[in-house]
Structure formats: C-alpha cells, structure tokens
Design an enzyme around this catalytic site. Structure first.
Site, PDB file in Angstrom:
ATOM      1  N   ASP A  12       0.845  -1.186   0.000  1.00  0.00           N
ATOM      2  CA  ASP A  12       0.000   0.000   0.000  1.00  0.00           C
ATOM      3  C   ASP A  12       0.880   1.235   0.000  1.00  0.00           C
ATOM      4  O   ASP A  12       1.612   1.490   0.964  1.00  0.00           O
ATOM      5  CB  ASP A  12      -0.923  -0.006   1.215  1.00  0.00           C
ATOM      6  CG  ASP A  12      -1.962   1.115   1.180  1.00  0.00           C
ATOM      7  OD1 ASP A  12      -1.989   1.864   0.173  1.00  0.00           O
ATOM      8  OD2 ASP A  12      -2.742   1.241   2.133  1.00  0.00           O
ATOM      9  N   ASP A  43      -1.641   6.200  -7.179  1.00  0.00           N
ATOM     10  CA  ASP A  43      -2.126   5.202  -6.241  1.00  0.00           C
ATOM     11  C   ASP A  43      -2.099   3.812  -6.856  1.00  0.00           C
ATOM     12  O   ASP A  43      -2.594   3.595  -7.959  1.00  0.00           O
ATOM     13  CB  ASP A  43      -3.549   5.551  -5.802  1.00  0.00           C
ATOM     14  CG  ASP A  43      -4.086   4.578  -4.775  1.00  0.00           C
ATOM     15  OD1 ASP A  43      -3.340   4.238  -3.841  1.00  0.00           O
ATOM     16  OD2 ASP A  43      -5.243   4.154  -4.903  1.00  0.00           O
TER      17      ASP A  43
END
Length: 431
Positions: free
Chosen positions: A97, A307
């Site tokens: 992440d 992202d």
C-alpha cells in the site's frame, strides 16, 4: 543464496508483485468470470475512493492535530508482495500500500488473530526477533501518529492502529530480519500483530506500507536504497502474469523515453502527489484548473495522487466531461450505450461496433507526457468496452489508478523528490 546488506553500500534488490486475482494469489478462483473480476475490482476502487475522501476532507483544525489513527482506512488492496520474516525466514504474502506507513503481519503467539490461510509467523521460533523498548528512537517516532503504547511493567513498545471501519490491529513493535528476493535486511522495524478485531482478509498476512514515513518499508531503507523504488505493472486481467517491484540500485529508471515530474509534499503527507496540468486527445488540450487567484485560473500543485490501490482513474467532473465529449467526437460513428449495471463506468460502447479509442496523453508538470493507449484506458466488461477513467467531484484531488500505470516503469526517487516514467513492456521486465 541470500545476500546480507552492508549498511555503507547502495544496495539493489527486486521481487514480484502478485495481483490478488492472479493464479499465484491465495485469492485465486478459477470459476470467477471476467465480468465478476471486473466488478470486484470496481468495488475495491470504490472502497479506495472512500478511503481517500475520509482523509482528504478533514477540516483544517483536524489536519493540524491529525494522526494515523484518525486517518487510516482499511481497504482491499490490489497487489500482494512476497516477504520473508525472521530467522529462519518464513514466507508471507502481504498487501502493498503506497498510502500506508507501517509494516505488520499477524504473528504468533496470538491473543486474538483472524483466520489466515497462510502459515503464520511465530516470533518464538525466530533467532532475530527483538521487541523494542519504549525509550528507543523507533518507538518514539510513533508518538506523533498516536499509534504507540508502552507496557509499564516491561517497558515493551507496542503499536495499535484503529481503522475507520473500527477494525483494530495491535501488537509488539520489534526489530526483525526481512528477506526480499535474495537480500536479507536485518534490524527492520516490524509490527508483530498478535491481537486483531474486525474484518480482515484471511488471504493476506498483513500490510507492507510503501508510503512516506520513517517506519514504512521505503522509509526504513532510505539510507540503503537512497529513497528509490520502482514497479512495472502488467495487465492484471492476464491472470498468469507477475509484476515486478525493485528497490535501490535496481530501481533506477533512465534511458530513452524516460520523463519525470516532481513529487509535491502536502497533507496527508504519506501520499504521493504530482501535478496534472492537462490531458490531450488528438489536437484538443483539456486543462486541469484547480485554483483561482485574482480572477486568474491556475493549476494547483499536487492535484493528483499516484495510487497502486485503485484500478480506476478519477478526474474532477468538469475535466472528465470535456474528456468524454472529445472521445465521443473522436470515435465518431459508434454510439455510446448506457451502462446497465451498477459499475462506475460512464462511457461504454458495444464490443460489436469494433470502435477504436484514441490515445489519451496525460501532461504532468515539468514536461512529463504519458501517452496511454486503449489497453490502459479501457476494459472489457460484459458485452461492452468501457473507459476506466471516471468522474468524481468530491475528492479535491484526482487519482491516477493502476490501470493507467500499466506498461510504464515507474520509479520513485524520494531523495530528489521526483517520479520517473518510462514506456516499458512490463511482461518482459522480469527478475
């Protein structure tokens, strides 16, 4: 044979990223149709969008006193990374992440662990496991994030992360040896999660944070990798493929076709922001205007987040609408159809029309122009071909999702505060 790190050297190592729907993933299900795969990815993107909204829309007074506990949201991630923990090393598949700032996996002995398909790491069996004390620099670095605690009787450092959905991960903060690829990394700060509550996924052992922060994987390795990491993402719909992630000397992105743009530091500081100036379709340039000063419309710096956790790319509604209008005009004869499902796609065409989506060029500050072909801007869904760029006007910033990043070697240089892009056939960019 594993190679030990020398703290005075600039090291380099690589490993694979496994999409959660690939054959090698513990989540793999051969009976799931392509339509269902796409719908699952949409739900993950939607969850990810809610995550960003929750941390980007805090009022100013909350930002001044913000901490990780108040801003973290547990969302389903797209990619798993293999990391081995301890001595002897125990292989774990954990989600990466780029918006998280700590590394943790479930860890025995466990007071309350969620069901996990993989073998769980047992700290008692590791020769290199060493719990940190409360007075250590590493433990104190968690103070400003309000996720650390201290057992008075033992002076043992502990961490606790509470997510927005009320899920909690809690455990000891320790030093441990990681193995990534063939490289051993001693004395890494590790969250031994031995008490969890809430809806965690049994298919993943934990989270590998790649965001900005002293205790994320890249933050801890800063002096060894000189702030450099890169990845190259293949088409995730090809379920028998792997992507690649590299660190340090292996992560230098250069050569013909390489472009770069500056990373922008802004709240929340663990995210990676860039500045999107415009989008071009054929000869039409659509500007990204986000600020007005003295009646002059300007582009605000850091108006887009890179992202890895979202499949979709999100644009402000007005910019998206211009993009859609130009695409419809450029495609010409075929007529777009209404998406009949609950999917988030706004622009779709029947597959039988054999339409050709034109190349979409994203213009980032500093002259970094990324030409995205239809393979990274569209997806087959049911009997439709749909654009994976969608509108959202509530976020405040745009999101550059992982489908738009496919077949670019993307390098982060946190020392010089830049991000590099190089057109690459990622299926050939292997270890």
């Amino acid at each position: 044979m594993a190679q030990h790190t020398n703290t005075s050297k600039f090291i380099g190592f690589s490993t694979y990223l496994i999409h959660q729907d690939s054959i090698e993933s513990p989540m793999f299900d051969s009976l799931v149709s392509q339509t269902n795969l796409v719908e699952r990815a949409i739900r993950r993107s939607r969850s990810r969008l809610s995550h960003f909204k929750s941390i980007l829309k805090l009022p100013d007074h909350a930002k001044e006193i913000s901490d990780i506990e108040s801003t973290l949201v547990k969302t389903p991630e797209e990619y798993l990374m293999e990391i081995s923990i301890g001595t002897p090393p125990v292989k774990q598949l954990a989600t990466i992440d780029t918006a998280s700032v700590i590394v943790w996996t479930q860890c025995l002995p466990c007071m309350k662990c969620y069901e996990q398909i993989q073998p769980m790491f047992n700290s008692r069996n590791s020769l290199t496991y060493n719990v940190l004390r409360c007075n250590t620099t590493q433990c104190k670095s968690l103070e400003r994030h309000n996720i650390h605690g201290c057992l008075e009787a033992t002076h043992k450092c502990e961490y606790k992360v509470t997510y927005k959905d009320k899920s909690i991960t809690y455990g000891d903060l320790a030093l441990e040896t990681y193995k990534i690829g063939n490289t051993l990394l001693p004395n890494m700060v590790y969250g031994c999660s031995n008490a969890n509550k809430g809806g965690f996924d049994m298919n993943t052992a934990g989270i590998i944070g790649l965001g900005r922060g002293p205790l994320s994987l890249v933050g801890q390795l800063g002096h060894l990798i000189r702030g450099k990491f890169s990845y190259c993402l293949v088409n995730w719909m090809e379920r028998n493929t792997r992507s690649k992630i590299s660190f340090g000397a292996n992560a230098i992105v250069s050569g013909r076709g390489t472009v770069s743009t500056r990373l922008v530091s802004k709240y929340p500081f663990h995210l990676y922001y860039v500045t999107l100036e415009a989008i071009t379709i054929q000869n039409k340039r659509i500007k990204r205007v986000t600020k007005s000063i003295e009646n002059k419309k300007i582009v605000e710096k850091g108006n887009m987040v890179i992202d890895s956790g979202s499949m979709l790319t999100y644009l402000p509604t007005d910019m998206y609408q211009e993009l859609e209008d130009e695409l419809i005009s450029a495609i010409g004869v075929a007529i777009p159809v209404q998406n009949p499902s609950e999917a988030d796609y706004k622009l779709c065409y029947k597959n039988t029309t054999n339409i050709q989506f034109p190349t979409i060029i994203f213009h980032f500050a500093g002259g970094a122009n990324l030409a995205l072909t239809s393979t990274s801007t569209t997806i087959r869904y049911m009997d439709l071909t749909c654009l994976v760029i969608v509108p959202d006007n509530d976020l405040g910033v745009a999101i550059f999702g992982h489908m738009s990043q496919m077949d670019y070697l993307i390098g982060y240089d946190l020392k010089n505060w830049k991000i590099y892009f190089k057109p690459t056939d990622c299926s050939m960019h292997q270890i």
